[in-house]
Design a protein around this motif. Structure first.
Motif, PDB file in Angstrom:
ATOM      1  N   LEU A   2      12.027  -4.013  -3.199  1.00 30.73           N
ATOM      2  CA  LEU A   2      10.701  -4.538  -2.888  1.00 30.73           C
ATOM      3  C   LEU A   2       9.697  -4.273  -4.005  1.00 30.73           C
ATOM      4  N   ILE A   3      10.004  -3.345  -4.891  1.00 31.39           N
ATOM      5  CA  ILE A   3       9.123  -3.130  -6.048  1.00 31.39           C
ATOM      6  C   ILE A   3       9.139  -4.352  -6.943  1.00 31.39           C
ATOM      7  N   ASN A   4      10.311  -4.961  -7.100  1.00 33.19           N
ATOM      8  CA  ASN A   4      10.392  -6.213  -7.852  1.00 33.19           C
ATOM      9  C   ASN A   4       9.739  -7.356  -7.081  1.00 33.19           C
ATOM     10  N   THR A   5       9.946  -7.382  -5.775  1.00 33.88           N
ATOM     11  CA  THR A   5       9.399  -8.459  -4.950  1.00 33.88           C
ATOM     12  C   THR A   5       7.877  -8.499  -5.004  1.00 33.88           C
ATOM     13  N   TYR A   6       7.248  -7.343  -4.882  1.00 32.17           N
ATOM     14  CA  TYR A   6       5.792  -7.292  -4.788  1.00 32.17           C
ATOM     15  C   TYR A   6       5.085  -7.039  -6.121  1.00 32.17           C
TER      16      TYR A   6
ATOM     17  N   ALA B 211       8.070   5.926  -0.270  1.00 35.20           N
ATOM     18  CA  ALA B 211       7.332   4.923   0.508  1.00 35.20           C
ATOM     19  C   ALA B 211       8.072   4.524   1.780  1.00 35.20           C
ATOM     20  N   GLY B 212       9.363   4.855   1.848  1.00 31.89           N
ATOM     21  CA  GLY B 212      10.140   4.512   3.027  1.00 31.89           C
ATOM     22  C   GLY B 212      10.584   3.074   3.082  1.00 31.89           C
ATOM     23  N   VAL B 213      10.776   2.452   1.892  1.00 28.53           N
ATOM     24  CA  VAL B 213      11.205   1.050   1.849  1.00 28.53           C
ATOM     25  C   VAL B 213      12.327   0.895   0.826  1.00 28.53           C
ATOM     26  N   SER B 214      12.873  -0.322   0.743  1.00 26.45           N
ATOM     27  CA  SER B 214      13.925  -0.613  -0.218  1.00 26.45           C
ATOM     28  C   SER B 214      13.352  -0.702  -1.633  1.00 26.45           C
TER      29      SER B 214
ATOM     30  N   GLU C 165       0.821  -1.213   0.000  1.00 28.36           N
ATOM     31  CA  GLU C 165       0.000   0.000   0.000  1.00 28.36           C
ATOM     32  C   GLU C 165       0.853   1.260   0.000  1.00 28.36           C
ATOM     33  N   ALA C 166       1.964   1.232   0.717  1.00 23.54           N
ATOM     34  CA  ALA C 166       2.852   2.401   0.752  1.00 23.54           C
ATOM     35  C   ALA C 166       3.472   2.642  -0.617  1.00 23.54           C
ATOM     36  N   LEU C 167       3.883   1.572  -1.290  1.00 23.79           N
ATOM     37  CA  LEU C 167       4.476   1.717  -2.621  1.00 23.79           C
ATOM     38  C   LEU C 167       3.439   2.204  -3.632  1.00 23.79           C
ATOM     39  N   MET C 168       2.227   1.693  -3.541  1.00 22.38           N
ATOM     40  CA  MET C 168       1.183   2.123  -4.463  1.00 22.38           C
ATOM     41  C   MET C 168       0.807   3.580  -4.237  1.00 22.38           C
TER      42      MET C 168
END
Length: 210
Positions: A57-61, A51-54, A24-27
């Motif tokens: 994780l865009i590839n992961t999710y 989003a405050g993440v690595s 949700e943060a990435l979206m």
């Protein structure tokens, strides 16, 4: 020997919650940045930073930036389905309602032509799981087209010589190619539908009563 690590029920729930929060943060970050700078004006690093993440994780999710764009489009399906059902269940001639519904689709799909272009390209390489999910979504929207076609047959607008599902498949295909043309021709949704509708009418000529 050390015992293998095993998540408890609470641990699995916490992990699932973190995964949902990350998605949700990435979206949310992608939605904001694409809106400000366009799809091509934003990097995965910028999205992840907001989003405050690595960024990995865009590839992961999402299988990458294009998959993230598709997730945003997919998140709008419920609202578009609700709007489409409201038209299907409304009053008036069924073919007029079909045209109204296609206009709703075109306005949504062409609201950001670049995103539509990216998603269409991504659709040729996404995972089997994503394809299965997308087919289920397409089946819902094709079913709404088929409902209107069946209603037109029942009212005598169209002869009941062709299965509604087959006509819905053909109409959906015409719609897809006409929106593709609209992207490259820089056509507004209304103009795209003005060009699409005569094609649909030609298709339905074979199904009209003599």
């Amino acid at each position: 020997m050390p015992r293998p690590y095993k998540l408890t029920e609470d641990g699995r729930a916490a992990r699932a919650a973190r995964s949902t929060e990350t998605r949700e943060a990435l979206m949310a970050a992608a939605h904001a940045l694409f809106g400000q700078h366009g799809y091509d004006g934003v990097s995965v690093t910028e999205i992840a930073r907001k989003a405050g993440v690595s960024a990995s994780l865009i590839n992961t999710y999402f299988e990458g930036k294009a998959g993230l764009a598709y997730a945003l489009v997919e998140s709008l399906n419920d609202a578009q389905e609700a709007a489409s059902r409201a038209i299907v269940e409304g009053g008036g001639p069924p073919l007029r309602r079909l045209r109204d519904m296609l206009l709703v689709w075109a306005r949504g799909d062409l609201s950001d032509p670049r995103i539509l272009q990216v998603v269409q390209g991504y659709s040729w390489q996404w995972s089997d799981e994503t394809e299965t999910r997308n087919r289920a979504t397409r089946a819902i929207f094709k079913g709404l087209v088929a409902d209107l076609v069946a209603e037109a047959q029942h009212s005598g607008e169209i002869a009941a010589t062709l299965a509604p599902a087959r006509l819905a498949d053909a109409i959906f295909g015409l719609y897809t190619w006409r929106t593709r043309d609209a992207v490259f021709s820089r056509r507004a949704p209304e103009e795209a539908l003005d060009l699409l509708w005569p094609q649909i009418e030609s298709l339905l000529q074979a199904a009209r009563p003599a």
